[in-house]
Scaffold this motif. Structure first.
Motif, PDB file in Angstrom:
ATOM      1  N   PRO A 125      44.442  21.093  39.408  1.00 50.43           N
ATOM      2  CA  PRO A 125      43.736  19.816  39.987  1.00 50.43           C
ATOM      3  C   PRO A 125      43.105  19.993  41.386  1.00 50.43           C
ATOM      4  O   PRO A 125      43.868  20.504  42.026  1.00 50.43           O
ATOM      5  CB  PRO A 125      44.702  18.750  39.896  1.00 50.43           C
ATOM      6  CG  PRO A 125      45.908  19.130  39.201  1.00 50.43           C
ATOM      7  CD  PRO A 125      45.577  20.842  38.805  1.00 50.43           C
ATOM      8  N   GLY A 126      42.009  19.765  41.699  1.00 49.76           N
ATOM      9  CA  GLY A 126      41.322  19.976  42.778  1.00 49.76           C
ATOM     10  C   GLY A 126      40.650  21.206  42.883  1.00 49.76           C
ATOM     11  O   GLY A 126      39.706  21.341  43.977  1.00 49.76           O
ATOM     12  N   ARG A 180      40.200  23.644  48.726  1.00 48.73           N
ATOM     13  CA  ARG A 180      39.784  22.308  49.332  1.00 48.73           C
ATOM     14  C   ARG A 180      38.634  22.666  50.010  1.00 48.73           C
ATOM     15  O   ARG A 180      38.786  22.874  51.354  1.00 48.73           O
ATOM     16  CB  ARG A 180      41.172  21.870  50.170  1.00 48.73           C
ATOM     17  CG  ARG A 180      42.210  21.241  49.116  1.00 48.73           C
ATOM     18  CD  ARG A 180      43.165  20.748  50.085  1.00 48.73           C
ATOM     19  NE  ARG A 180      44.209  20.126  49.042  1.00 48.73           N
ATOM     20  CZ  ARG A 180      45.297  20.053  49.145  1.00 48.73           C
ATOM     21  NH1 ARG A 180      45.879  20.066  50.607  1.00 48.73           N
ATOM     22  NH2 ARG A 180      46.333  19.302  48.320  1.00 48.73           N
ATOM     23  N   TYR A 233      45.802  13.135  48.978  1.00 49.16           N
ATOM     24  CA  TYR A 233      44.556  12.904  49.604  1.00 49.16           C
ATOM     25  C   TYR A 233      44.452  13.971  50.818  1.00 49.16           C
ATOM     26  O   TYR A 233      45.398  14.131  51.444  1.00 49.16           O
ATOM     27  CB  TYR A 233      44.392  11.564  50.193  1.00 49.16           C
ATOM     28  CG  TYR A 233      43.348  11.254  51.061  1.00 49.16           C
ATOM     29  CD1 TYR A 233      41.946  11.268  50.454  1.00 49.16           C
ATOM     30  CD2 TYR A 233      43.550  11.213  52.360  1.00 49.16           C
ATOM     31  CE1 TYR A 233      40.939  11.082  51.229  1.00 49.16           C
ATOM     32  CE2 TYR A 233      42.374  11.187  53.253  1.00 49.16           C
ATOM     33  CZ  TYR A 233      41.142  10.986  52.811  1.00 49.16           C
ATOM     34  OH  TYR A 233      40.134  10.866  53.443  1.00 49.16           O
ATOM     35  N   GLN A 257      42.927  14.340  44.966  1.00 51.46           N
ATOM     36  CA  GLN A 257      43.380  15.130  43.719  1.00 51.46           C
ATOM     37  C   GLN A 257      44.393  14.451  43.052  1.00 51.46           C
ATOM     38  O   GLN A 257      44.920  14.183  43.556  1.00 51.46           O
ATOM     39  CB  GLN A 257      43.447  16.648  43.661  1.00 51.46           C
ATOM     40  CG  GLN A 257      44.665  17.047  44.583  1.00 51.46           C
ATOM     41  CD  GLN A 257      44.768  18.215  45.094  1.00 51.46           C
ATOM     42  OE1 GLN A 257      43.900  18.730  45.800  1.00 51.46           O
ATOM     43  NE2 GLN A 257      45.754  18.929  44.665  1.00 51.46           N
ATOM     44  N   SER A 314      46.736  14.278  39.271  1.00 51.42           N
ATOM     45  CA  SER A 314      46.915  14.884  37.892  1.00 51.42           C
ATOM     46  C   SER A 314      47.662  13.693  37.243  1.00 51.42           C
ATOM     47  O   SER A 314      48.501  13.150  37.942  1.00 51.42           O
ATOM     48  CB  SER A 314      47.451  16.012  38.041  1.00 51.42           C
ATOM     49  OG  SER A 314      48.901  16.213  38.456  1.00 51.42           O
ATOM     50  N   ASN A 370      43.171  15.854  34.920  1.00 52.20           N
ATOM     51  CA  ASN A 370      43.238  16.347  36.274  1.00 52.20           C
ATOM     52  C   ASN A 370      41.783  15.739  36.507  1.00 52.20           C
ATOM     53  O   ASN A 370      40.940  15.775  36.086  1.00 52.20           O
ATOM     54  CB  ASN A 370      43.112  17.662  36.299  1.00 52.20           C
ATOM     55  CG  ASN A 370      44.433  18.383  36.033  1.00 52.20           C
ATOM     56  OD1 ASN A 370      45.384  17.688  36.151  1.00 52.20           O
ATOM     57  ND2 ASN A 370      44.247  19.702  35.528  1.00 52.20           N
ATOM     58  N   SER A 407      39.315  15.510  40.524  1.00 52.47           N
ATOM     59  CA  SER A 407      39.540  15.760  41.783  1.00 52.47           C
ATOM     60  C   SER A 407      38.103  15.256  42.397  1.00 52.47           C
ATOM     61  O   SER A 407      36.949  15.604  41.821  1.00 52.47           O
ATOM     62  CB  SER A 407      39.989  17.177  42.060  1.00 52.47           C
ATOM     63  OG  SER A 407      38.714  17.972  41.740  1.00 52.47           O
ATOM     64  N   GLN A 445      35.811  15.926  46.113  1.00 56.21           N
ATOM     65  CA  GLN A 445      35.982  16.770  47.474  1.00 56.21           C
ATOM     66  C   GLN A 445      34.692  16.659  47.988  1.00 56.21           C
ATOM     67  O   GLN A 445      33.331  16.665  47.101  1.00 56.21           O
ATOM     68  CB  GLN A 445      36.643  17.864  47.596  1.00 56.21           C
ATOM     69  CG  GLN A 445      35.996  18.799  46.687  1.00 56.21           C
ATOM     70  CD  GLN A 445      36.518  20.322  46.696  1.00 56.21           C
ATOM     71  OE1 GLN A 445      35.984  21.165  47.432  1.00 56.21           O
ATOM     72  NE2 GLN A 445      37.636  20.450  46.154  1.00 56.21           N
TER      73      GLN A 445
END
Lengths: 1080, 528
Positions: A166-167, A186, A766, A802, A804, A822, A824, A826
């Motif tokens: 995730p992310g 990230r 977050y 993100q 999950s 998942n 995400s 960004q």
């Protein structure tokens, strides 16, 4: 609730294990440490795994009432003297569900433990330094075991991880065998150093070998921490996050043999149905025969001797009366170049692993071989062999040594022009843009292919068959990864950990181009295959030698104190101090020589050349070292805080430079650990609830020589001349500072009582982060004599969320269904630039804009459309000359060409609004498994240069589409050719929404060993799987997932700025795969 | 416990301090600025400043002789090209024999095109290239000048190096002032000067540099160091033909030819004053002579100086079936050959009509190809030889240029036969095999036509045609009586081409964006 602190439970890896047994009020281990009470009877038994019946060593066994306890041995056997009053035993082990078993009158009690799918009991080490249960983590650590990962045809871990973290944006950006993936954790935090996270293998950094080279069969699990808050402890290089791989270890007990064999068939994706127009608009005679330009009495013909067309083609695409409405049915035929060159290709994977161990040693040795052929007909294959050995030895009491060795031999024959890190896909591109009447399978009268058929068939063409006939590439790579880990635990307070790893890569690439001077096409078209020899067609041999040695030494001391135990204080506080020092050294060499002027007859050796030279002789060394001090306090299981700093020296700043020091801190609080929680009804609905926060800073150092100003040098005849390089380094560069803050929560819910939806877990994080002083190469005013200068020119800001969610959807007696989702999102923006804006290629960087924002000119959808200042784009007095065509675009009534604005505007963000992955694992009894993964990327945009070039050359199938302009209907080429207007590149017309939903993976497995309960065979499974089978997208190119190089950049997958461009890059492929597993 | 902490900290301290030496890593791959602070180093930089910084590569692209000279010759209609940026060399309008107009691909005209692509981004902005190459040359020479006095070497050697630097700065300013509406005078490497001055002031700056070079050269007369240094400054592979080291006197004559060029190409022919013609006459009489060495560049087997295909003439050679390589021989060049000119016979071959796709414009359609190494007509020059090192390209002036400027001055001054004699001399020199014109009683108009045609032919592919078209008013007023091949293959012989090209280019925004003009700067945009 007290934490356990049982040093005798150390595993060979040096993990200290702490578990919590739900529903019990005291720390069992403490009691264990104190000792046993009355002993009345002996209970014996064996603990095995419910999954594969293998023995589980180290299981914590306690009598109910916590009076006595023991631990199972290497064979899972235990024996325990218990008081007569003992009614039941509790069995617990990390990763398994804790169970309580009624003892009754039994003295033999064999127990089978089920794997605990709840993630909060999992132990991770990445980012924490010490093994820590997820429930006590103050930041997000994603972990995934390889048995949960899909089987991928490339047999590479990076491919397998797509959508699983995730992310993380892990995307395949090129289908060329041996290509690297793009990984963005990230946000985009640096431009100079790319987005690639630090890769650790069993604790040591892997700095030379590509992640894609690691054999997934040898990997136990992967852990990912995504930002500076957690990764600062690994030093400046950790600012992009850390991805850590753990090698499979042997388990004590019987020797285990695992064998697998896979076969896959891959076909290039073309989800947008890209093809060339089957109709044309060339000048023809009355029989629809295509004639040469300027002479309707002469047919366009290919000279069979030179493979050159006799003249140019009669083609006037901007002429408003020209339509694409004539079939290729006379002297010119339609050849489907895509069908000729984009062919299905196979992948073969074989792997064998043997593992085992005793109480003092364990081993796991695995050998695997994979071969992937290119889906671009004739461009070569990638062949990889991996050998890995993981050996653990207990040298003395509490002194453990682990040595892990990996040898990777990679043989790649992909033609250098198609290689991700050398070529630019020129040959692939030449096929996209050639006119479809060119028959590239044709040979001349001497049996040779032609490279260039003349401008009639394409302004820029190069027949791949010619390239394969006259040139070949052999790229041999050997990678060695060796690590040693020595751990020693003092009886109290102190653990020492010494890690050393060396990663060496030797790469030897030879590109051979034959002498083409007898090829009539080459002679007459003045064109030839070459790499360095652009002077004539006499061929060359170029050899490129690269090697890299990366070393990483880490020493760590952990000081641990338990206030209760060690100081007899009545506070449940534990303190851990981590003191680490680490050292990294990266040394690489590149050397390239060439011999030009080959004889006509092969075989060729360099010595036969007539001109020799050295193209490259380059050395680079980088050293960085630093120390970390981190202090952690835990208050029982309830809360914990840690803080510390990391200080690094870097050779980029030279001797005598000051270190850069950056702080970090984190903390967690388990609401579910509070008494009121456990005493109230909430605990029945919410089993676990933790909140957490972390902050960290990291300094991203300039690249090794970014701060050293140098001159260039080149041979001019007999002497060498010095010159001032256009691209200047900068002695005043500073370190880039990345700061990250994350907050998150982990919650476990009790679900419904029946078979459906029994439990859920969710993890939400977050994060925000900033990078100041990001290094960027900026243009200088040419009148200064300088071209570009590296500068700390940009600041970046990113934030993201993100989530999950794991759910047990159904658990019946035969069927189980687990779902992982998942999510995400960004975004990264430029928060500050030096000066008002920075222009780079066709991009404009300015404050407030997303990183990678696409820029360009607009085509309009209404004649009176207004610009951002509220004024009409087209002067009202001129508007009557324009109309909206039936396809929605504003065009000039007489020229039929679209209107294009004189100014540029932002066109779209290449980064997605969000990404989602749905992973379903369904099993029927224990022999049938079914799983599938769906990936969804929403809101990302691609600049479709591939289409743009196909428009330029009038080959795109859109040219066949009739449109109505001012009452006239036809496939007007003036519109399509007008869209490609050389004056204004990068138009909104070519910026497309590349959102997609993709069935990433689907697989069905049948285990015959379980189906027929075959003795002595643990697994005899056949898995059928498919990858990228189905994609929903509006994107009209071949694959919405590819992203090519941008201008002014060197290497796509590591480039963080030029995202979102589809420029003739080979797409990913659709795969059908069979894999067969045997485990003994 | 205390001991453990203490030992750990000491251990870390020892390791940390022991590693400090390891941080001492410098870039071992390239010479550093220190490398030029000796005699050999400064000569190497002075050499590279010209051949590499000036002509080899900048951030915008490689090979001055491919990019810049191609632009000049395409706009000057010596060649055409279907390759980007086509709009740069597509005439605004072509009026055919029958009076109809052939639609241009430059709907808005070339001037508007040039302005629309004049954006800061490097990509696709032709305005940026010559500017960048020449300021790269000036910047590198500034660096040479800044270093040369710091080195202990003889004054003769220093002055030879300085003369080289001033001469080439003069050359670079000449090109800037002859192409751009304004420029910048910059004497310091890596330093911004935001005062833009007019093109005429840039030409004055060129002259200042030339005169600095001349003064130094005069002072070097009889100095043995001169020969050593100039021999080292010119790469061995260029010392062929006219490219061997010039004597001091030859070099000064090269300067005079450049001075004459600066007057000639920057004044419309119709506006030339008698003083200017007299000046040109004086300068060219002291300009490059037939046997003088000048500055040349050649192709080499590694493409370090110039690859075999990276100059205008080399790109006009091409597959017989497709009308040439990246450059197509212009019909307007061919029509400028006098009948019977052996230079035409030796260097060109006729092909069936070759017509470009309509989106590339009709002006590039042609019936002629340039022949590599000529057709073997004895005693006649060959215009292109693609063998490695075989083609001689002039960087600065040449005898041909000098003699034609002298001829033009004579003709415009009314000394028709004196002018024609020089044209005849040049034609003989090139083996044209044309009848003598001297004494045939040609009128001034006829003599000017001989001169015009000879400049087109003798200096073809060498980068003068844009300057000539500008000063002869062709860019502004167009050319009549043109041969034009239509898309349907029809041959027009009396077409009119309205070029409409921008005469002096605006300062590229790739400069002004990063170096905004000071308030007292001259205008940087051509008001035309």
């Amino acid at each position: 609730m007290k934490a356990n602190d049982c040093r005798f439970m150390k595993t060979a890896l040096g993990f200290s294990i702490s578990t919590k047994i739900k529903g019990l009020g005291l720390g069992f281990a403490l009691m264990l440490c104190i000792g046993a009470a009355a002993q009345d009877r002996l209970v014996q038994g064996k603990v095995t795994s419910a999954e594969d019946n293998s023995p589980i060593p180290g299981v914590n066994i306690l009598s109910m009432g916590k009076a006595v306890g023991t631990v199972s041995d290497v064979d899972g056997i235990y024996s325990l003297q218990v008081p007569t009053s003992t009614s039941s035993l509790v069995f617990s082990f990390i990763g398994f569900k804790t169970i309580e078993v009624e003892l009754g009158e039994r003295s033999i009690l064999d127990v089978s433990l089920e794997v605990d799918i709840t993630q909060l009991s999992e132990v991770v080490v990445t980012g924490t330094g010490v093994p820590t249960e997820k429930r006590k983590l103050a930041f997000a650590v994603e972990s995934v075991t390889t048995d949960k990962l899909p089987i991928v045809p490339t047999a590479s871990i990076d491919q397998a991880l797509v959508g699983r973290i995730p992310g993380a944006q892990i995307s395949s950006i090129s289908g060329t065998p041996g290509s690297e993936m793009s990984i963005v954790l990230r946000g985009i935090n640096t431009i100079n150093s790319g987005t690639m996270p630090m890769i650790l293998v069993d604790g040591v950094q892997m700095g030379a070998t590509l992640l894609s080279s690691i054999d997934p069969n040898s990997i136990e699990k992967v852990e990912v921490i995504q930002g500076a808050a957690a990764a600062t402890i690994y030093g400046a290089q950790g600012a992009n996050g850390v991805l850590q791989i753990f090698t499979k270890k042997g388990k004590s007990g019987q020797i285990k043999i695992d064998f697998s064999m896979g076969f896959a068939n891959n076909k290039m994706l073309n989800v947008g149905g890209v093809r060339k127009a089957q109709l044309h608009g060339f000048t023809t005679n009355y029989k629809n025969e295509v004639t040469v330009a300027g002479d309707t009495s002469t047919l366009l013909m290919l000279d069979p001797a030179t493979l050159l067309y006799n003249s140019n083609i009669g083609y006037d695409p901007l002429n408003p009366s020209v339509k694409f409405d004539k079939p290729y049915d006379q002297n010119l035929q339609y050849f489907d170049h895509f069908k000729t060159f984009f062919v299905p290709a196979n992948t073969y994977n074989t792997s064998i692993a043997v593992s085992g161990g005793s109480d003092k040693t364990d081993f796991n040795v695995s050998l695997s071989k994979t071969r992937q052929e290119s889906t671009f007909n004739g461009s070569g294959y990638n062949d990889r062999t991996n050998l890995s050995l993981n050996l653990g030895i207990e040298l003395a009491r509490s002194l453990h040594l682990r040595t892990i060795t990996r040898l990777i031999n990679n043989k790649n024959t992909i033609n250098v022009e198609e290689k991700q890190d050398f070529g630019t896909g020129i040959i692939f591109g030449s096929i996209l843009y050639a006119r479809p009447f060119a028959d590239y399978n044709r040979k001349d009268m001497e049996g040779n292919y032609g490279a260039d058929y003349g401008e009639a068939s394409s302004l820029l063409q190069f027949n791949p068959n010619y390239q394969w006939q006259y040139s070949s590439t052999l790229d041999n790579k050997i990678d060695i990864l060796q690590s040693f880990n020595l751990t020693y635990s003092f009886p109290k307070y102190l653990d020492l950990d010494l890690l050393y790893g060396i990663n060496y890569q030797d790469r030897n690439l030879r590109h051979e181009v034959q002498n083409q001077s007898l090829n009539q096409n080459s002679v007459n078209a003045f064109t030839w295959s070459y790499w360095n020899n652009d002077v004539d067609n006499t061929g060359e041999i170029t050899t490129n030698y690269n090697n890299q040695t990366f070393q990483n030494l880490k020493t760590t001391a952990f000081l641990r104190f338990d206030f209760e135990k060690d100081f007899n204080l009545k506070i449940p506080i534990k303190a851990t101090t981590q003191l680490s020092y680490d050292y990294r050294s990266d040394a690489s060499k590149k050397y390239e020589n060439y011999a030009l002027g080959m004889p006509v007859a092969p075989p060729l050796t360099s010595i036969q050349g007539t001109t020799f030279g050295v193209y490259q002789d380059y050395k680079e060394r980088f050293v960085t070292f630093g120390y970390l001090i981190n202090q952690r306090f835990e208050y029982g299981d309830l809360a914990g805080v840690s803080g510390g700093f990391r200080s690094d020296y870097s050779s980029a700043f030279g001797k005598g430079s000051k270190p850069f020091t950056f702080p970090r801190a984190d903390g967690f609080f388990r609401l579910s650990g509070l008494d009121f929680w456990n005493n109230s009804g909430i605990s029945n609905a919410i089993l676990e609830w933790k909140v957490r926060a972390a902050y960290g800073e990291a300094g991203i150092q300039p690249r090794p020589f970014d701060r050293y100003v140098t001159l260039g040098s080149r041979a001019l005849g007999a002497t060498n001349a010095l010159y001032i390089p256009a691209d200047q380094s900068n002695a005043n560069l500073n370190v880039e500072v990345s700061k990250e803050f994350e907050v998150g929560t982990d919650i476990m819910f009790e679900g419904l009582k029946g078979d459906w939806l029994r439990n859920f877990q969710t993890s939400i994080s977050y994060w925000t982060r900033t990078t100041e002083n990001a290094i960027f190469r900026v243009d200088a005013a040419p009148s200064t004599g300088v071209g570009t200068l590296l500068d700390n020119a940009i600041s970046l800001e990113s934030k993201g969320l993100q989530v999950s969610l794991n759910a047990s959807m159904f658990k019946g007696s035969k069927v189980t269904w687990n779902l992982t989702t998942n999510y995400s999102q960004q975004n990264s923006i430029i928060s500050k630039v030096k000066g008002d804006e920075i222009i780079v290629g066709n991009r404009i960087l300015k404050a407030g804009e997303p990183v990678g924002q696409l820029y360009g000119w607009l085509m309009l959808n209404s004649v009176d459309q207004k610009n951002p200042n509220g004024e009409p784009f087209i002067d009202p007095s001129q508007q009557s000359n324009f109309t909206v065509a039936s396809n929605g675009w504003v065009v000039n009534k007489s020229s039929k060409q679209p209107y294009i604005t004189p100014d540029r505007y932002g066109l779209g963000n290449p980064n997605p609004d969000f990404m989602m992955t749905f992973i379903n694992d369904i099993s029927y009894r224990n022999f049938l498994t079914f799983s599938f993964q769906v990936d969804w990327l929403q809101g990302n945009h691609l600049m479709n240069y591939t289409k743009q070039w196909m428009y330029r050359d009038g080959v795109h199938s859109d040219y066949e589409k009739p449109i109505t302009i001012n009452g006239e209907t036809g496939a007007w080429s003036a519109f399509y050719r007008g869209v490609y207007n050389n004056t204004y590149w990068d138009k909104n017309y070519f910026v497309e929404d590349a959102s997609f939903v993709r069935l990433r993976n689907v697989s069905i497995g049948l285990d015959f060993a379980k189906l027929f309960t075959i003795q002595k065979i643990n697994r005899l499974q056949l898995v059928l799987s498919g990858r990228n089978l189905w994609t929903i997208t509006k994107y009209t190119g071949m694959d919405p997932e590819i992203s090519s190089y941008g201008a002014n950049t060197n290497y796509s997958s590591r480039n963080s700025l030029f995202r979102g461009i589809d420029n003739g890059t080979m797409p990913n492929f659709r795969t059908y795969q069979f894999t067969f597993f045997i485990s003994l | 416990m205390k001991n453990i902490t203490r030992i750990s900290l000491i251990f870390m301290f020892v390791i940390t301090s022991g590693c400090q030496d390891q941080l001492d890593i410098t870039n071992p791959n390239q010479p550093t600025p220190e490398s030029v602070r000796n005699e050999q180093g400064i000569i190497s930089l002075a050499q590279g400043a010209l051949y590499l910084n000036g002509f080899q590569g900048t951030k915008f692209g490689s090979y001055f002789f491919a990019i810049i000279v191609n632009y000049h010759e395409r706009m000057g209609d010596i060649v055409g090209s279907p390759f980007v940026p086509v709009e740069l060399y597509s005439p605004d309008r072509i009026i055919l024999d029958n009076g109809s107009t052939s639609e241009s691909i430059n709907a808005q005209g070339q001037k508007n095109y040039l302005r629309s692509i004049n954006i800061p981004s490097s990509q696709n902005n032709p305005l940026a290239y010559e500017w960048t190459f020449m300021y790269s040359l000036i910047g590198a020479m500034n660096s040479v000048l800044a270093n040369v006095d710091e080195i202990s070497m003889s004054i003769g050697k220093k002055n030879t190096i300085k003369a080289w630097a001033y001469f080439w700065k003069g050359f670079a300013y000449s090109r800037i002032g002859s192409m751009y509406y304004a420029g910048i005078i910059n004497d310091e490497f890596n330093t911004r000067n935001n005062v833009y001055v007019s093109k005429s002031e840039i030409i004055i700056e060129a002259e200042n540099n030339f005169s600095d070079a001349e003064t130094l050269l005069v002072s070097l007369s009889g100095n043995a160091d001169y020969q050593n240094v100039i021999d080292a400054l010119i790469p061995s592979i260029c010392k062929e033909g006219k490219g061997d080291s010039p004597t001091i006197a030859e070099w000064i004559r090269n300067i005079n030819t450049m001075r004459a060029r600066n007057i000639l190409v920057n004044t419309p022919a119709a506006e030339m004053t008698i003083e200017q013609w007299n000046k040109i006459l004086t300068l060219t009489k002291n300009g490059i002579e037939m046997t003088d060495n000048t500055f040349t560049i050649r192709t080499d087997d590694q493409g370090n100086l110039l690859p075999t295909n990276a100059y205008t003439a080399a790109q006009a050679v091409g597959p017989a079936s497709s009308g040439g390589g990246g450059n197509k021989v212009s019909e307007r060049l061919i029509q400028d050959f006098m009948p019977g000119d052996k230079r035409f016979a030796n260097n060109f071959t006729q092909i069936p009509v070759w017509v470009a796709p309509g989106d590339r414009g009709v002006s590039i359609n042609t019936r002629y190809l340039l022949v590599n190494k000529g057709k073997g007509v004895p005693e006649v020059i060959i215009m292109v030889n693609r063998d490695i090192g075989a083609h001689e390209l002039y960087i600065a002036g040449s005898y041909e240029e000098n003699v034609l400027m002298q001829a033009e001055a004579n003709i415009y001054k009314g000394n028709i036969d004196a002018g024609l004699a020089l044209i005849d001399e040049l034609r003989n020199y090139q083996g044209a095999g044309l009848a003598t014109t001297t004494g045939t009683g040609l009128t001034v108009v006829q003599a000017k036509e001989e001169l015009r045609s000879e400049r087109r032919v003798a200096l073809a592919f060498r980068g003068f045609s844009f300057y000539d078209a500008r000063r002869w008013g062709i860019l502004k007023n167009g050319r009549t009586g043109c041969v034009v091949v239509e898309s349907n293959g029809a041959i027009n012989t009396n077409a009119t081409i309205r070029y409409g090209y921008m005469e002096y280019w605006d300062v590229p925004i790739a400069e002004s964006f990063y170096n905004p003009p000071s308030p007292d700067s001259a205008p940087i945009v051509n008001p035309d």
